[in-house]
Design an enzyme around this catalytic site. Structure first.
Site, PDB file in Angstrom:
ATOM      1  CG  PHE A   1      -1.858   1.335   0.923  1.00  0.00           C
ATOM      2  CD1 PHE A   1      -2.671   1.397   0.467  1.00  0.00           C
ATOM      3  CD2 PHE A   1      -1.125   2.503   2.320  1.00  0.00           C
ATOM      4  CE1 PHE A   1      -3.957   2.665   0.544  1.00  0.00           C
ATOM      5  CE2 PHE A   1      -2.231   3.419   2.344  1.00  0.00           C
ATOM      6  CZ  PHE A   1      -3.684   3.212   1.092  1.00  0.00           C
TER       7      PHE A   1
ATOM      8  CE  LYS B   1      -0.567   5.775   8.147  1.00  0.00           C
ATOM      9  NZ  LYS B   1      -0.223   5.501   6.321  1.00  0.00           N
TER      10      LYS B   1
ATOM     11  CG  ASP C   1       5.701   3.653   1.903  1.00  0.00           C
ATOM     12  OD1 ASP C   1       5.310   4.078   2.798  1.00  0.00           O
ATOM     13  OD2 ASP C   1       4.662   3.021   1.311  1.00  0.00           O
TER      14      ASP C   1
HETATM   15  C1  LIG Z   1      -1.060   5.256   5.385  1.00  0.00           C
HETATM   16  C2  LIG Z   1       0.159   4.697   4.136  1.00  0.00           C
HETATM   17  C3  LIG Z   1       0.882   5.934   2.702  1.00  0.00           C
HETATM   18  C4  LIG Z   1      -0.321   6.376   2.816  1.00  0.00           C
HETATM   19  O1  LIG Z   1       0.058   7.794   3.215  1.00  0.00           O
HETATM   20  P1  LIG Z   1      -1.231   9.102   3.936  1.00  0.00           P
HETATM   21  O2  LIG Z   1      -0.536   9.864   4.389  1.00  0.00           O
HETATM   22  O3  LIG Z   1      -2.900   8.478   3.570  1.00  0.00           O
HETATM   23  O4  LIG Z   1      -1.361   9.481   2.283  1.00  0.00           O
HETATM   24  C5  LIG Z   1       1.655   5.404   2.671  1.00  0.00           C
HETATM   25  N1  LIG Z   1       1.984   4.036   2.462  1.00  0.00           N
HETATM   26  C6  LIG Z   1       2.628   3.303   3.752  1.00  0.00           C
HETATM   27  C7  LIG Z   1       2.637   2.341   4.091  1.00  0.00           C
HETATM   28  C8  LIG Z   1       1.539   3.470   4.529  1.00  0.00           C
HETATM   29  O5  LIG Z   1       0.806   3.255   5.327  1.00  0.00           O
END
Ligand SMILES: *Cc1c(COP(=O)(O)O)cnc(C)c1O
Length: 392
Positions: A139, A253, A224
């Site tokens: 994701f 986050k 990521d």
């Molecule tokens: C939450 C998340 C995103 C997206 O972050 P947003 O601040 O909602 O755009 C991308 N990558 C990972 C691994 C995430 O957990």
């Protein structure tokens, strides 16, 4: 009608229905507990999906943020600000990177990573080497590019056409990776622990293979770490658990304690890629968010803090593994997935609300992302509620 219901009615009338929301309205929070509009108190083991890394309204964090609000709340990125410089320096030093681009969210941090990887390759090798390998069940965000990068078919709907240039490889399948790492690929993008995908940590062998196979071909590794970064897994970066440092690491986050902030960290090799007018963000590196970020960094890097995160993680794991309804506990540090025997994770999360506990779900698991500052009494109370529900 109670106050929760009034808020919900107004909210639903005017805010897009893009979330399946729980029927409660949060009013305030302090420490690791929050209170809804009817005065009901909840222990928070979700921390706003890992954003409130220091819990609610941490005093030092709030002081730093409020002071910045009263000093300079924003200015254009065409000028310099000391607070952004200080945050960038601390963040790069702590994470081990040369430079950073600031946005406001995880998706933006990943957009930046994708652009940097493609331009790095274009600058050096020209056209045709633009593909990025991402993992099945990953994701990476909700913008068009990051949705396209996300390796889950459920996200590839409605919004056609999606962006070209993303190839999916099965997580932990080294043969699949080898087969797809051809000369059209500029980067491999991974989450060390797939969060939304079900709190699954990648195997050490697979992560080793990613780095070993990419290095000789000058294929970049993008980590990521939007969910795993900034202490969440018991190290500053989850990559530290694997002894690896990606060329590009993205954070968001928990990075600013609940303020919108995203960061794309670049190593020396990638640091010259972004040149004037190739990328930008009006609010990126906003001084208030940077002030919050500095407060988080100071805490997370303070003596013994991450050791405590690891100890709390062990405490949680032991407690959960003694619960008869728990099949297995996955994840790293305070990023925890709980596979249940017969109960549905969504039902458990809903029941937890009734009993004053906030938990998250990821796929078919209950997911915990407690504030990094949570104490043992709160953990004990929270887990007793959860285990009580599971064992019923
Ligand atoms: C939450 C998340 C995103 C997206 O972050 P947003 O601040 O909602 O755009 C991308 N990558 C990972 C691994 C995430 O957990």
């Amino acid at each position: 009608m109670n106050t929760n219901e009034k808020t919900i009615e107004k909210f639903d009338k005017h805010v897009a229905h893009s979330y399946g929301r729980y029927p409660l309205a949060m009013k305030k929070g302090s420490g690791r507990r929050c209170v809804d509009e009817n005065g009901k108190v909840y222990i928070d083991l979700g921390s706003g999906i890992g954003t409130n890394s220091l819990g609610y309204c941490d005093e030092k964090w709030a002081d730093a943020v409020c002071e910045q609000v009263r000093t300079l709340q924003h200015n254009s990125n065409y000028y310099y600000t000391e607070v952004q410089a200080e945050f960038a320096e601390k963040l790069c030093d702590t994470a081990g990177y040369s430079s950073v681009f600031f946005g406001n969210s995880g998706a933006e941090a990943n957009e930046c990573a994708i652009k940097v990887a493609r331009k790095y390759s274009f600058d050096k090798y020209g056209k045709g080497r633009h593909n990025i390998i991402t993992l099945v069940n990953s994701f990476h965000g909700r913008t068009m590019a990051t949705l396209s990068a996300t390796g889950q078919d459920v996200f590839h709907n409605y919004f056609f056409p999606f962006l070209e240039g993303f190839i999916n490889v099965e997580a932990n399948n080294i043969d699949d990776l080898k087969a797809k790492l051809d000369d059209t690929v500029c980067a491999v993008m991974i989450e060390y622990v797939q969060g939304e995908g079900g709190v699954n940590a990648l195997s050490k062998e697979f992560v080793d293979a990613v780095y070993e196979l990419c290095a000789p071909k000058d294929i970049l590794v993008i980590a990521d770490e939007v969910q795993t970064g900034v202490g969440r897994t018991g190290k500053f970066l989850a990559g530290d658990n694997y002894g690896k440092k990606a060329d590009i690491t993205t954070l968001a986050k928990g990075i600013a304690g609940g303020l919108p902030m995203g960061a794309c960290l670049m190593n020396e090799k990638c640091s010259g890629v972004l040149t004037p007018s190739t990328h930008g963000s009006t609010f990126g590196g906003n001084p208030i968010a940077c002030a919050g970020g500095i407060a988080v960094l100071e805490r997370v890097t303070s003596e013994g803090f991450l050791d405590e995160v690891n100890k709390k993680a062990e405490f949680i794991k032991t407690k959960l593994e003694n619960c008869s309804e728990v099949v297995s506990v996955s994840g790293l540090g305070l990023m925890i997935g709980i596979q249940l025997k017969s109960k549905k994770a969504a039902d458990a999360a809903r029941e937890a609300l009734d009993r004053g506990l906030l938990v998250l779900t990821a796929k078919d698991k209950v997911r915990l992302l407690p504030p990094l500052t949570i104490d043992y009494d709160e953990l004990r109370d929270g887990l007793d509620i959860l285990i009580g529900i599971l064992e019923e």
